[in-house]
Write a protein that holds these residues in place. Structure first.
Motif, PDB file in Angstrom:
ATOM      1  N   LYS A 282       0.835  -1.188   0.000  1.00  0.00           N
ATOM      2  CA  LYS A 282       0.000   0.000   0.000  1.00  0.00           C
ATOM      3  C   LYS A 282       0.881   1.254   0.000  1.00  0.00           C
ATOM      4  CE  LYS A 282      -4.044   1.526   2.619  1.00  0.00           C
ATOM      5  NZ  LYS A 282      -3.780   2.125   3.931  1.00  0.00           N
ATOM      6  N   GLY A 283       2.023   1.156   0.679  1.00  0.00           N
ATOM      7  CA  GLY A 283       2.952   2.279   0.760  1.00  0.00           C
ATOM      8  C   GLY A 283       3.418   2.753  -0.611  1.00  0.00           C
ATOM      9  N   GLN A 284       3.584   1.810  -1.557  1.00  0.00           N
ATOM     10  CA  GLN A 284       4.000   2.187  -2.902  1.00  0.00           C
ATOM     11  C   GLN A 284       2.959   3.080  -3.562  1.00  0.00           C
ATOM     12  OE1 GLN A 284       6.863   1.270  -4.796  1.00  0.00           O
ATOM     13  NE2 GLN A 284       7.600   0.882  -2.739  1.00  0.00           N
ATOM     14  N   GLU A 286       0.691   4.831  -2.000  1.00  0.00           N
ATOM     15  CA  GLU A 286       0.609   6.102  -1.270  1.00  0.00           C
ATOM     16  C   GLU A 286       1.747   7.035  -1.663  1.00  0.00           C
ATOM     17  OE1 GLU A 286      -1.675   4.668   2.794  1.00  0.00           O
ATOM     18  OE2 GLU A 286       0.481   5.034   2.828  1.00  0.00           O
ATOM     19  N   ALA A 287       2.969   6.466  -1.773  1.00  0.00           N
ATOM     20  CA  ALA A 287       4.108   7.306  -2.124  1.00  0.00           C
ATOM     21  C   ALA A 287       3.896   7.917  -3.500  1.00  0.00           C
ATOM     22  CB  ALA A 287       5.389   6.492  -2.097  1.00  0.00           C
ATOM     23  N   ALA A 288       3.405   7.098  -4.444  1.00  0.00           N
ATOM     24  CA  ALA A 288       3.181   7.600  -5.794  1.00  0.00           C
ATOM     25  C   ALA A 288       2.084   8.659  -5.802  1.00  0.00           C
ATOM     26  CB  ALA A 288       2.823   6.449  -6.730  1.00  0.00           C
TER      27      ALA A 288
END
Lengths: 386, 256
Positions: A282-284, A286-288
């Motif tokens: 999920k972090g990927q 969110e970062a994008a």
């Protein structure tokens, strides 16, 4: 001395491996010897001479020229090409459908996600053979007779004997136009590549690039057609007597097998795609998103490239399953390799060992080729770690 | 960073405004009536026990989390259900995560140029030039062509900071940027953050690094159970906190 060797794990491992190899060789040798002896006792000839004998039976779909007078070797080729045709069509269609449904399954659109999961649950839980029968007998088998064909624009006819489509006739002028068409596609791909490069280096797309590419694709063949004064002739399906002749006919056997294989396999591919996408943390996303990328770009630039490395190995399995499942063709009489070679040819020649061995070797070769290609692709997309 | 105060912007008006913000996860009331104004160039450190809603609060500021009540206005743009507004705010607000969240399939340089190219429509050449400048500032220009998996945690977090800075943001949000790092790598990341603070960047940091907080914070915010319990300058906050809850918390984390 022997006791000390026996206690040494390296020597012990070698000993057991030698023992295993001897065992395998002995079993294989016994099987071959036994088979040859039995075949000899029953007076069954061995060897591959039968491949040059005349086949004497007809085949309903042949991609290469074939008639009854030709050899069993030719039936092998006809069957092989039919297997490759339905496998290729199936893999393409299953991939497209599977990716769409896999992404749809994760959509935030409630209805779309529900429809996708319903599709998956229905089609992966019904036996494939039954699905082939469904398409063959319950859908294509109840279409009207050729005289009452379902008619689209007087060009496409759908009836119990198959789907008849117009097919272009290539006269000499048209051949040039076809080559021009291919050339224009290559050119358009080149232009698209250049413009991607331009977009990457200059940061904005070339102006009107879509119009330019479209006009190259459409314009070049039209221009050649006009210059060579060629006319595109379409061979139209025409009702003669009780059936259509002319044009391209997709047999109901091919259509049923193609639909069933792709729709069934697409359900599994959709699950593979879903699990691949869900494997990206999920972090990927969110970062994008936090960098301001639009959801579409987050998916295409960050999520899908990372999901691919998880998707490829099980996707390869699904391709191999589809190719091997295409041998169910024999149940509805589609003339694939198993049906015409391991079926009819085997019955007529009686040379079971050779025929089955050849058929197995073909599937093994196709499967290994697909595996190798997919592994190469996988290595190409894999991540660099420390 | 020369452009901290852009022309035509009133330096006396808050760049981030939160008015009566409430948020629930199901029945769990995670943010309770939050009011907060952040001025341009201000550095705010938010601390509090885990589960107090501090991460959720800063994640609301770039709409990674949706708030259900109240107003959040970032640089004149209100965060509502208008996707255009959300995209606009995200372009101006950089974020650094606890888990770095670098893109493992792209090189360090590509990580830094991805958003400038696709969002800011910068040319690849310009984007790479800017990226190299920021990679130099975080002191890892020599790692530009490596993949994130080949770097240490501290290096990865510095790349993550550079990646955010490449978008030339007005505001930087830090969500526990050092919590996932080995102790010897915390300093290298904090040094970069202190430099950034000295250059006048507007920063909101969720962190437990109280040394860092004392050095850079203009204002400390202590949260507990979804509420802002205490808001004070570092001197007051560390030496003379008002609430019992803050004293207790500081007693627990400053004991050694």
């Amino acid at each position: 001395m022997w006791v000390r060797l026996w206690r040494d794990p390296v020597w012990r491992a070698v000993f057991f491996q030698v023992l295993l190899i001897l065992g395998v060789v002995a079993v294989v040798a016994w099987v071959i010897n036994n088979t040859l002896t039995n075949l000899e006792h029953r007076g069954i000839s061995t060897g591959f001479d039968f491949l040059s004998q005349s086949a004497g039976f007809g085949i309903i779909q042949t991609l290469v020229e074939y008639d009854e007078s030709q050899s069993f070797g030719r039936t092998f080729l006809v069957g092989l090409l039919n297997t490759l045709l339905v496998s290729f069509l199936g893999v393409i269609f299953a991939t497209i459908l599977g990716f769409l449904i896999g992404v749809a399954r994760l959509s935030s659109n409630w209805l779309l996600a529900r429809l996708a999961s319903t599709y998956i649950e229905i089609f992966r839980n019904i036996p494939l053979l039954l699905q082939i029968f469904f398409w063959y007998f319950a859908v294509l088998g109840v279409l009207p007779s050729p005289r009452q064909s379902i008619n689209f624009f007087d060009a496409i006819f759908l009836n119990v004997r198959g789907i008849s489509l117009p097919w272009p006739i290539l006269d000499s002028g048209m051949e040039i136009v076809v080559w021009a068409g291919i050339a224009s596609l290559v050119l358009a791909m080149g232009v698209a590549g250049l413009c991607r490069n331009y977009r990457r280096t200059k940061g904005r797309p070339l102006p009107h690039i879509k119009v330019i590419i479209a006009s190259v694709i459409i314009g070049l063949p039209l221009l050649t057609a006009w210059l060579t004064n060629a006319h595109l002739q379409w061979e139209m399906p025409v009702l003669r007597g009780f059936n259509f002749s002319g044009g391209l006919v997709i047999l109901p056997e091919l259509a049923a097998l193609w639909f069933a294989l792709s729709i069934y396999t697409a359900a599994f591919i959709a699950e593979v795609v879903r699990s691949g996408i869900e494997s990206v943390s999920k972090g990927q996303k969110e970062a994008a998103a936090a960098l301001g990328l639009k959801p579409r770009r987050v998916l295409s630039l960050v999520v899908i490239p990372q999901a691919m490395r998880v998707i490829i190995p099980p996707l390869t399995n699904q391709y191999l399953n589809l190719i091997k499942n295409s041998s169910l063709a024999t149940a509805i009489g589609y003339p694939d390799l198993v049906s015409v070679f391991a079926g009819t040819t085997l019955n007529q020649t009686g040379q079971a060992v050779e025929v089955i061995a050849m058929t197995m070797a073909v599937y093994l070769t196709i499967s290994l080729t697909v595996s190798v290609l997919m592994n190469l692709y996988n290595r190409w997309v894999s991540l660099v770690e420390r | 960073m020369e452009k901290m105060v852009r022309e035509g912007q009133d330096p006396t008006s808050p760049v981030i405004q939160l008015k009566g913000v409430n948020k629930w996860y199901g029945n769990f009331h995670v943010l309770r009536d939050i009011n907060l104004d952040v001025m341009r160039g201000e550095k705010i450190v938010i601390c509090g026990p885990s589960g107090s809603g501090k991460s959720t609060l800063i994640r609301c500021i770039n709409a990674l989390e949706e708030h259900q009540e109240g107003q959040i206005i970032v640089d004149g743009t209100e965060l509502n259900r208008d996707l255009k507004n959300i995209e606009k705010v995200r372009r101006e607000v950089g974020m650094v995560f606890q888990q770095f969240n670098l893109f493992p399939h792209l090189t360090v340089l590509e990580n830094c140029t991805l958003a400038p190219i696709w969002v800011r429509k910068a040319s690849k050449k310009d984007a790479e030039k800017v990226a190299m400048e920021y990679l130099e500032r975080v002191r890892i220009p020599d790692q530009a062509d490596k993949y994130p998996g080949q770097l240490s945690g501290g290096q990865q977090q510095r790349v993550a900071i550079a990646r955010s800075l490449c978008m030339n943001p007005e505001i930087m949000l830090f969500d526990e940027p050092t919590s996932a790092l080995d102790p010897e790598m915390i300093k290298e990341v904090l040094d970069v953050m202190i430099e950034l603070a000295n250059e006048g960047m507007t920063m909101i940091c969720v962190t437990h690094e109280m040394g860092f907080a004392k050095t850079v914070a203009d204002r400390m915010i202590f949260m507990d159970q979804g509420q802002v319990v205490e808001e004070a300058t570092p001197e007051v906050f560390f030496n003379n906190p008002e609430s019992e809850r803050t004293k207790e918390f500081l007693g627990q984390i400053l004991i050694h």
